[in-house]
Enzyme design. Structure first.
Site, PDB file in Angstrom:
ATOM      1  N   ASN A 110       0.960  -1.213  -0.114  1.00  0.00           N
ATOM      2  CA  ASN A 110      -0.064  -0.046   0.067  1.00  0.00           C
ATOM      3  C   ASN A 110       0.671   1.219  -0.284  1.00  0.00           C
ATOM      4  O   ASN A 110       0.236   2.337  -0.651  1.00  0.00           O
ATOM      5  CB  ASN A 110      -0.946  -0.082   1.234  1.00  0.00           C
ATOM      6  CG  ASN A 110      -0.435  -0.151   2.411  1.00  0.00           C
ATOM      7  OD1 ASN A 110       0.530  -0.452   2.710  1.00  0.00           O
ATOM      8  ND2 ASN A 110      -1.230   0.339   3.493  1.00  0.00           N
ATOM      9  N   GLU A 123       3.590  -4.186  12.388  1.00  0.00           N
ATOM     10  CA  GLU A 123       2.410  -3.389  12.176  1.00  0.00           C
ATOM     11  C   GLU A 123       1.349  -4.002  11.218  1.00  0.00           C
ATOM     12  O   GLU A 123       1.535  -4.410  10.170  1.00  0.00           O
ATOM     13  CB  GLU A 123       3.068  -2.312  11.121  1.00  0.00           C
ATOM     14  CG  GLU A 123       4.315  -1.527  11.963  1.00  0.00           C
ATOM     15  CD  GLU A 123       3.653  -0.751  13.309  1.00  0.00           C
ATOM     16  OE1 GLU A 123       2.720  -0.571  13.391  1.00  0.00           O
ATOM     17  OE2 GLU A 123       4.883  -0.493  14.270  1.00  0.00           O
ATOM     18  N   CYS A 137      -3.675   1.463   6.297  1.00  0.00           N
ATOM     19  CA  CYS A 137      -4.081   0.784   7.712  1.00  0.00           C
ATOM     20  C   CYS A 137      -4.862   1.861   8.729  1.00  0.00           C
ATOM     21  O   CYS A 137      -5.291   1.268   9.574  1.00  0.00           O
ATOM     22  CB  CYS A 137      -2.814   0.369   8.310  1.00  0.00           C
ATOM     23  SG  CYS A 137      -1.532   1.388   8.410  1.00  0.00           S
ATOM     24  N   GLU A 173       6.906   1.846  15.207  1.00  0.00           N
ATOM     25  CA  GLU A 173       8.015   2.224  14.383  1.00  0.00           C
ATOM     26  C   GLU A 173       7.900   3.684  14.394  1.00  0.00           C
ATOM     27  O   GLU A 173       7.363   4.248  15.177  1.00  0.00           O
ATOM     28  CB  GLU A 173       7.410   2.031  12.881  1.00  0.00           C
ATOM     29  CG  GLU A 173       7.321   0.419  12.687  1.00  0.00           C
ATOM     30  CD  GLU A 173       7.351  -0.004  11.263  1.00  0.00           C
ATOM     31  OE1 GLU A 173       6.373   0.339  10.415  1.00  0.00           O
ATOM     32  OE2 GLU A 173       8.266  -0.587  10.867  1.00  0.00           O
TER      33      GLU A 173
HETATM   34  P1  NDP Z   1       0.103  -9.223   3.489  1.00  0.00           P
HETATM   35  O1  NDP Z   1       0.455  -9.649   4.804  1.00  0.00           O
HETATM   36  O2  NDP Z   1      -0.482 -10.349   2.583  1.00  0.00           O
HETATM   37  O3  NDP Z   1       1.623  -9.041   2.738  1.00  0.00           O
HETATM   38  C1  NDP Z   1       2.538  -8.227   3.292  1.00  0.00           C
HETATM   39  C2  NDP Z   1       3.912  -8.670   3.073  1.00  0.00           C
HETATM   40  O4  NDP Z   1       4.092  -9.969   3.701  1.00  0.00           O
HETATM   41  C3  NDP Z   1       4.109  -8.760   1.588  1.00  0.00           C
HETATM   42  O5  NDP Z   1       5.447  -8.424   1.359  1.00  0.00           O
HETATM   43  C4  NDP Z   1       3.965 -10.286   1.277  1.00  0.00           C
HETATM   44  O6  NDP Z   1       4.645 -10.949   0.206  1.00  0.00           O
HETATM   45  C5  NDP Z   1       4.575 -10.707   2.670  1.00  0.00           C
HETATM   46  N1  NDP Z   1       3.993 -12.285   3.073  1.00  0.00           N
HETATM   47  C6  NDP Z   1       3.052 -12.927   2.627  1.00  0.00           C
HETATM   48  N2  NDP Z   1       2.808 -13.933   3.253  1.00  0.00           N
HETATM   49  C7  NDP Z   1       3.752 -14.136   3.873  1.00  0.00           C
HETATM   50  C8  NDP Z   1       4.435 -15.159   5.007  1.00  0.00           C
HETATM   51  N3  NDP Z   1       3.723 -16.086   5.148  1.00  0.00           N
HETATM   52  N4  NDP Z   1       5.515 -14.878   5.693  1.00  0.00           N
HETATM   53  C9  NDP Z   1       5.964 -13.689   5.589  1.00  0.00           C
HETATM   54  N5  NDP Z   1       5.817 -12.546   4.846  1.00  0.00           N
HETATM   55  C10 NDP Z   1       4.439 -12.840   4.112  1.00  0.00           C
HETATM   56  O7  NDP Z   1      -0.634  -8.019   3.579  1.00  0.00           O
HETATM   57  P2  NDP Z   1      -0.874  -6.731   2.168  1.00  0.00           P
HETATM   58  O8  NDP Z   1       0.181  -6.929   1.383  1.00  0.00           O
HETATM   59  O9  NDP Z   1      -2.086  -7.297   1.841  1.00  0.00           O
HETATM   60  O10 NDP Z   1      -1.048  -5.748   3.199  1.00  0.00           O
HETATM   61  C11 NDP Z   1      -2.067  -5.009   3.298  1.00  0.00           C
HETATM   62  C12 NDP Z   1      -2.157  -5.172   4.859  1.00  0.00           C
HETATM   63  O11 NDP Z   1      -1.094  -4.242   5.581  1.00  0.00           O
HETATM   64  C13 NDP Z   1      -3.443  -4.632   5.564  1.00  0.00           C
HETATM   65  O12 NDP Z   1      -4.038  -5.584   6.287  1.00  0.00           O
HETATM   66  C14 NDP Z   1      -3.120  -3.313   6.134  1.00  0.00           C
HETATM   67  O13 NDP Z   1      -3.965  -2.921   7.279  1.00  0.00           O
HETATM   68  C15 NDP Z   1      -1.738  -3.708   6.846  1.00  0.00           C
HETATM   69  N6  NDP Z   1      -0.816  -2.554   6.879  1.00  0.00           N
HETATM   70  C16 NDP Z   1      -0.515  -2.029   8.207  1.00  0.00           C
HETATM   71  C17 NDP Z   1       0.126  -1.056   8.226  1.00  0.00           C
HETATM   72  C18 NDP Z   1       0.506  -0.622   9.833  1.00  0.00           C
HETATM   73  O14 NDP Z   1       1.541   0.104   9.871  1.00  0.00           O
HETATM   74  N7  NDP Z   1      -0.194  -1.124  10.888  1.00  0.00           N
HETATM   75  C19 NDP Z   1       0.426  -0.071   7.287  1.00  0.00           C
HETATM   76  C20 NDP Z   1       0.087  -0.473   5.933  1.00  0.00           C
HETATM   77  C21 NDP Z   1      -0.488  -1.730   5.861  1.00  0.00           C
HETATM   78  P3  NDP Z   1       3.764 -11.127  -0.963  1.00  0.00           P
HETATM   79  O15 NDP Z   1       3.285  -9.543  -1.488  1.00  0.00           O
HETATM   80  O16 NDP Z   1       4.855 -11.634  -1.950  1.00  0.00           O
HETATM   81  O17 NDP Z   1       2.657 -12.109  -0.662  1.00  0.00           O
END
Ligand code: NDP
Length: 480
Positions: free
Chosen positions: A154, A252, A286, A460
């Site tokens: 995002n 996060e 988020c 963070e």
């Molecule tokens: P995901 O958890 O699907 O993916 C985040 C990252 O983790 C990607 O790089 C993804 O790789 C990787 N990933 C996927 N599966 C695994 C695993 N089993 N082990 C380790 N890493 C993994 O989230 P999204 O990308 O869909 O992001 C959206 C989410 O992020 C929302 O729920 C949002 O709320 C949260 N978010 C939270 C923030 C905060 O600061 N609290 C800020 C921004 C977003 P790949 O893309 O290759 O699957």
């Protein structure tokens, strides 16, 4: 023929060991505009081995570089980001679908993050502690070791900078894993780190499938620390994976943040500010204020003003400077929002405006206001991560606090009131990591950011991040 972007391993651009690539889709067209190398186990091994060697139990080139010099290097990263801001912002706008104005702001915010931690590197102090048995006791701040930094799609560059800058400021080698949908600006950041003077062996950026790379990185005993932003379910998985090795983890995660609007607030101002608080980045934020709680006497006026302001949001091409909201990141993400709109209608909520798929290529969805939502409905409880705002009425202060806190999440939130004493009372009772009074801004590089409850673990930004990327050691000198 789309351009191929290579991995960064030991500061070098390289193809994946097994030659695998993947298309990167532009959200505004739905068509591929680049291809990217996909790391696999051999690339992870190369990166982890090099990073571990670069750390060398704290004796490697980067951990032994003076904190002042590390700060100078990070300041150069900030300067390089600013120098290349137009190109980086255009890449982010194209790859993530962000309006170009937002993307420029994000590059500048990433530069400020490096600048902030550049200044912090030599001010992360230990202490001397009076102890009962005499002698001198002092604490040392030391780098934690190899940091695996896993980021979502995002805010690809910005969220990477929140992890990379403090990790490097503390003297750690980094392995950055960008999201598969948006890997390109992270790879560029890898180049800039090396150009600025971070030793090559300390810099790795591995695009590739998260589930596979994540398990390899998180479970590797040579990885000391995992900094993760993403879904709560993925965060829980990482926490389980890190248990055997007692790997340090900050998470996060998701949010379902409330904006609480009291009738004594400047309701018009609150309504005018609300669209970008929930529809910024097409709601894929988020911190999005996706639950808007309004005191009953102001409820109808607020809903009307908010819907009118929402209708004025300019939805369009990311590269058009007039655009305020671009496409969603993927067809799947848009479908999730559409599904939740149906679920909301089924639950009895009232769609006031938006929620239409635009008749053009790409993943566009007009911003939707849904009123008369009850906090027990799924659209109020589950993170949608799209341009869908739920408006919920409340009766009084206690009711507002009860509804706002009745969530699995606790990341961010807003409070709108004209009463200073009410602001203090309610702010003290809301269970969120960040809260803005009479505004919607959540994140500043100088202040800690992170979630309570299932929104995360650790903080963070601000000084807190330096603590999460370092270890405190105590040394005692006996005097007899
Ligand atoms: P995901 O958890 O699907 O993916 C985040 C990252 O983790 C990607 O790089 C993804 O790789 C990787 N990933 C996927 N599966 C695994 C695993 N089993 N082990 C380790 N890493 C993994 O989230 P999204 O990308 O869909 O992001 C959206 C989410 O992020 C929302 O729920 C949002 O709320 C949260 N978010 C939270 C923030 C905060 O600061 N609290 C800020 C921004 C977003 P790949 O893309 O290759 O699957």
């Amino acid at each position: 023929m789309p351009e191929t972007h290579l991995l960064v391993v030991s500061g070098d651009r390289r193809e994946a060991a097994d030659g695998t690539t993947r298309d990167v889709i532009a959200p505004a067209t739905g068509a591929p505009f680049a291809t990217v190398a996909q790391a696999g186990p051999a690339d992870v091994e190369a990166a982890v081995a090099a990073a571990h060697g670069a750390f060398a139990e704290g004796q490697g080139a980067w951990p032994r570089t003076s904190a002042t010099e590390r700060g100078r290097v990070l300041a150069r990263v900030a300067a390089l980001l600013r120098e290349r801001a137009d190109a980086v912002a255009e890449l982010e706008a194209t790859g993530a679908g962000h309006p170009i104005g937002d993307a420029r702001w994000e590059v500048e915010a990433a530069a400020r993050t490096f600048e902030y931690y550049a200044g912090f590197a030599n001010k992360h102090l230990g202490s001397t502690i009076p102890v009962m048995d005499g002698g001198i006791a002092l604490t040392l701040r030391e780098p934690v070791g190899v940091c695996a930094l896993i980021v979502p799609w995002n805010f690809p560059l910005l969220i990477a900078s929140w992890k990379v800058a403090p990790a490097l400021a503390c003297g750690n080698p980094i392995i950055l894993k960008p999201a598969s949908l948006t890997p390109l600006t992270a790879l560029v950041l890898g180049d800039l780190l090396v150009e600025a003077g971070v030793p090559a062996e300390a810099v790795h950026v591995l695009a590739g499938p998260g589930a596979q790379l994540g398990d390899l990185l998180v479970g590797d005993p040579r990885v000391a620390k995992v900094g993760f932003t993403g879904e709560t379910a993925t965060g829980a998985h990482i926490l389980r994976q890190s248990a055997d090795t007692i790997t340090r983890v900050t998470l996060e995660l998701g949010g379902k943040s409330a904006s609480v609007v009291f009738a004594d607030a400047d309701v018009e101002r609150a309504a005018a500010a609300t669209p970008m608080a929930v529809f910024g980045n097409a709601g894929q934020d988020c911190c999005a204020r996706s639950r808007i709680l309004v005191e009953r006497p102001a409820y109808d006026a607020f809903v009307a003003a908010f819907a009118a302001a929402t209708d004025r949001v300019v939805v369009g091409e990311p590269l058009d400077p007039a655009t305020e909201m671009g496409p969603m990141v993927s067809a799947g993400q848009r479908q999730t929002s559409l599904d939740y709109l149906d679920i909301g209608s089924g639950e009895g909520a009232r769609r006031v405006c938006g929620g239409e798929v635009l008749d053009r290529p790409g993943f566009y969805l007009s911003p939707a206001v849904v009123a008369d939502v009850d906090n027990s409905m799924r659209i109020a409880r589950e993170e949608i991560f799209g341009p869908v705002a739920s408006v919920i009425p409340f009766d009084d202060e206690d009711d507002a606090v009860r509804i706002a806190n009745d969530s699995d999440y606790g990341l961010s939130g807003s409070l709108w009131t004209g009463s200073a004493t009410r602001a203090v009372r309610v702010a003290k009772r809301l269970r969120t990591g960040s809260l803005s009074v009479n505004s919607h801004s959540s994140v500043r590089v100088e202040t800690p950011f992170g979630g309570m409850k299932r929104s995360g673990l650790g903080r963070e930004l601000g000084p807190a991040a330096m603590d999460h990327y370092s270890e405190i050691r105590t040394v005692h000198f006996a005097e007899d």
